[in-house]
Design a protein around this motif. Structure first.
Motif, PDB file in Angstrom:
ATOM      1  N   PRO A   1     -10.193  29.884  12.720  1.00  0.00           N
ATOM      2  CA  PRO A   1      -9.523  28.587  12.846  1.00  0.00           C
ATOM      3  C   PRO A   1      -9.479  27.735  11.589  1.00  0.00           C
ATOM      4  CG  PRO A   1     -11.648  28.555  13.955  1.00  0.00           C
ATOM      5  CD  PRO A   1     -11.397  29.976  13.572  1.00  0.00           C
ATOM      6  N   VAL A   2     -10.221  28.091  10.546  1.00  0.00           N
ATOM      7  CA  VAL A   2     -10.083  27.397   9.263  1.00  0.00           C
ATOM      8  C   VAL A   2      -9.610  28.415   8.229  1.00  0.00           C
ATOM      9  CG1 VAL A   2     -11.217  26.093   7.422  1.00  0.00           C
ATOM     10  CG2 VAL A   2     -11.855  25.690   9.815  1.00  0.00           C
ATOM     11  N   LEU A   3      -8.472  28.102   7.594  1.00  0.00           N
ATOM     12  CA  LEU A   3      -7.896  28.969   6.562  1.00  0.00           C
ATOM     13  C   LEU A   3      -7.906  28.221   5.242  1.00  0.00           C
ATOM     14  CD1 LEU A   3      -4.752  30.157   8.577  1.00  0.00           C
ATOM     15  CD2 LEU A   3      -7.009  31.247   8.479  1.00  0.00           C
ATOM     16  N   VAL A   4      -8.270  28.904   4.169  1.00  0.00           N
ATOM     17  CA  VAL A   4      -8.380  28.281   2.852  1.00  0.00           C
ATOM     18  C   VAL A   4      -7.386  28.948   1.905  1.00  0.00           C
ATOM     19  CG1 VAL A   4      -9.952  27.572   1.008  1.00  0.00           C
ATOM     20  CG2 VAL A   4     -10.849  27.964   3.325  1.00  0.00           C
ATOM     21  N   PHE A   5      -6.624  28.122   1.190  1.00  0.00           N
ATOM     22  CA  PHE A   5      -5.617  28.590   0.245  1.00  0.00           C
ATOM     23  C   PHE A   5      -5.840  27.919  -1.106  1.00  0.00           C
ATOM     24  CE2 PHE A   5      -3.879  28.583   4.494  1.00  0.00           C
ATOM     25  CZ  PHE A   5      -3.184  29.774   4.602  1.00  0.00           C
ATOM     26  N   ASP A   6      -5.319  28.513  -2.187  1.00  0.00           N
ATOM     27  CA  ASP A   6      -5.275  27.775  -3.442  1.00  0.00           C
ATOM     28  C   ASP A   6      -4.037  26.882  -3.424  1.00  0.00           C
ATOM     29  OD1 ASP A   6      -3.020  29.248  -4.237  1.00  0.00           O
ATOM     30  OD2 ASP A   6      -4.116  30.501  -5.638  1.00  0.00           O
ATOM     31  N   ARG A   7      -3.849  26.068  -4.465  1.00  0.00           N
ATOM     32  CA  ARG A   7      -2.791  25.061  -4.429  1.00  0.00           C
ATOM     33  C   ARG A   7      -1.381  25.657  -4.506  1.00  0.00           C
ATOM     34  NH1 ARG A   7      -0.427  22.732  -8.836  1.00  0.00           N
ATOM     35  NH2 ARG A   7      -0.425  20.774  -7.689  1.00  0.00           N
ATOM     36  N   ASP A   8      -1.305  26.955  -4.813  1.00  0.00           N
ATOM     37  CA  ASP A   8      -0.008  27.631  -4.832  1.00  0.00           C
ATOM     38  C   ASP A   8       0.276  28.384  -3.539  1.00  0.00           C
ATOM     39  OD1 ASP A   8       0.637  26.795  -7.451  1.00  0.00           O
ATOM     40  OD2 ASP A   8      -0.696  28.331  -8.261  1.00  0.00           O
ATOM     41  N   GLY A   9      -0.640  28.282  -2.575  1.00  0.00           N
ATOM     42  CA  GLY A   9      -0.426  28.929  -1.288  1.00  0.00           C
ATOM     43  C   GLY A   9      -1.015  30.306  -1.156  1.00  0.00           C
TER      44      GLY A   9
ATOM     45  N   THR B   1      -7.340  18.739   1.071  1.00  0.00           N
ATOM     46  CA  THR B   1      -7.615  19.429  -0.181  1.00  0.00           C
ATOM     47  C   THR B   1      -8.955  18.985  -0.732  1.00  0.00           C
ATOM     48  OG1 THR B   1      -6.402  17.731  -1.415  1.00  0.00           O
ATOM     49  CG2 THR B   1      -5.177  19.690  -0.772  1.00  0.00           C
ATOM     50  N   ASP B   2      -9.598  19.864  -1.508  1.00  0.00           N
ATOM     51  CA  ASP B   2     -10.873  19.505  -2.119  1.00  0.00           C
ATOM     52  C   ASP B   2     -10.657  19.120  -3.586  1.00  0.00           C
ATOM     53  OD1 ASP B   2     -10.568  21.886  -3.540  1.00  0.00           O
ATOM     54  OD2 ASP B   2     -12.156  22.949  -2.465  1.00  0.00           O
ATOM     55  N   ALA B   3     -11.748  18.944  -4.326  1.00  0.00           N
ATOM     56  CA  ALA B   3     -11.656  18.487  -5.711  1.00  0.00           C
ATOM     57  C   ALA B   3     -10.946  19.486  -6.616  1.00  0.00           C
ATOM     58  CB  ALA B   3     -13.054  18.199  -6.245  1.00  0.00           C
ATOM     59  N   LYS B   4     -10.910  20.757  -6.220  1.00  0.00           N
ATOM     60  CA  LYS B   4     -10.207  21.781  -6.990  1.00  0.00           C
ATOM     61  C   LYS B   4      -8.821  22.061  -6.425  1.00  0.00           C
ATOM     62  CE  LYS B   4     -14.447  24.063  -8.588  1.00  0.00           C
ATOM     63  NZ  LYS B   4     -15.203  25.347  -8.654  1.00  0.00           N
ATOM     64  N   ASP B   5      -8.367  21.200  -5.537  1.00  0.00           N
ATOM     65  CA  ASP B   5      -7.057  21.309  -4.898  1.00  0.00           C
ATOM     66  C   ASP B   5      -6.893  22.567  -4.063  1.00  0.00           C
ATOM     67  OD1 ASP B   5      -6.080  18.833  -5.712  1.00  0.00           O
ATOM     68  OD2 ASP B   5      -5.387  19.624  -7.626  1.00  0.00           O
ATOM     69  N   ARG B   6      -8.010  23.131  -3.604  1.00  0.00           N
ATOM     70  CA  ARG B   6      -7.912  24.159  -2.573  1.00  0.00           C
ATOM     71  C   ARG B   6      -7.525  23.480  -1.263  1.00  0.00           C
ATOM     72  NH1 ARG B   6     -13.426  26.730  -4.744  1.00  0.00           N
ATOM     73  NH2 ARG B   6     -14.043  24.616  -4.145  1.00  0.00           N
TER      74      ARG B   6
END
Length: 253
Positions: free
Chosen positions: A18-26, A3-8
């Protein structure tokens, strides 16, 4: 995953995009990585928000910006080796606040390498074996606030602790098989891929607790491979078997 500083939440997997990015709620945000990544293995986000990824198919360690722009690549693409500018299936990366970084070169070699922020090799240590400072598949690596280096020595069923220059300090046997490591404050979270548990160790390496059992049901962890803790204290676990991410919410007492 990390996770990053914004909880992504950044997830590396072995398929298209091959890299997927989500917010903290999925909620899914974006994918990237097809142009550079062949067989993803370890993924970390550094203090500056850059995304680091080890590629065991191409024998590379790569640094990207959050949008997937390649910033740095180390190793010789498609060529395994043990020279200072080569890797043999590197497994994980840990980055200091100053930008220096450590790499576990684990499947083909049994060593840890330390680089400065430009990618210049500073030092390396480790050979195959069971003694102090020796490894049998160094699979994960992380750093504490004092700069100490924690290496998940997977097939030796231990975590080894070193100072920033590679001097051996301790070995912790209560880790089980440390497939993944993450430090949150003075607690070391360990993905024990062999037992299917998440173990939590204290600053002395003693077991504080664990959860999870093998199985496919919710809350169970068939072969947990990596994990991370976000700013809320929630724990995300990536499981190889089952191909899923599970999120465990911190309970305030």
């Amino acid at each position: 995953m990390a996770t990053d500083a914004k909880d992504r939440v950044y997830v590396a997997h072995r398929g298209p995009k091959p890299v997927l990015v989500f917010d903290r709620d999925g909620t899914f945000l974006r994918p990237w990585g097809d142009d550079h990544i062949r067989t993803a293995h370890g993924l970390r986000v550094d203090p500056a928000g850059n995304v680091w990824l080890t590629d065991i198919g191409s024998h590379l360690v790569m640094k990207f910006d959050p949008a997937g722009k390649l910033l740095l690549s180390l190793g010789r693409k498609g060529k395994a080796g043990d020279k200072p500018d080569e890797f043999d299936q590197p497994t994980d990366v840990a980055v200091t606040p100053a930008g220096d970084f450590y790499v576990t070169d684990g499947y083909g070699n049994s060593r840890v390498l330390k680089f400065d922020r430009t990618g210049k090799l500073i030092r390396q240590w480790g050979t195959e074996g069971q003694g102090e400072g020796e490894f049998d598949l160094p699979h994960a690596i992380c750093l504490d606030a004092k700069g100490r280096v924690y290496v998940g020595d997977r097939e030796n069923n231990r975590v080894q602790v070193f100072d920033a220059d590679g001097k051996f300090l301790a070995q912790w046997r209560e880790s089980g098989a440390p497939y993944g490591l993450f430090l949150a404050g003075d607690r070391l979270f360990v993905a024990d891929g062999r037992a299917g548990w998440i173990r939590v160790l204290g600053p002395d390496g003693k077991l504080l607790g664990r959860w999870g059992e093998p199985g496919a049901a919710a809350g169970r962890g068939p072969m947990p491979h990596m994990l991370c803790v976000d700013s809320h204290g929630d724990v995300y676990v990536a499981a190889v078997t089952g191909k899923r991410i599970q999120k465990f919410v911190a309970v305030k007492k």
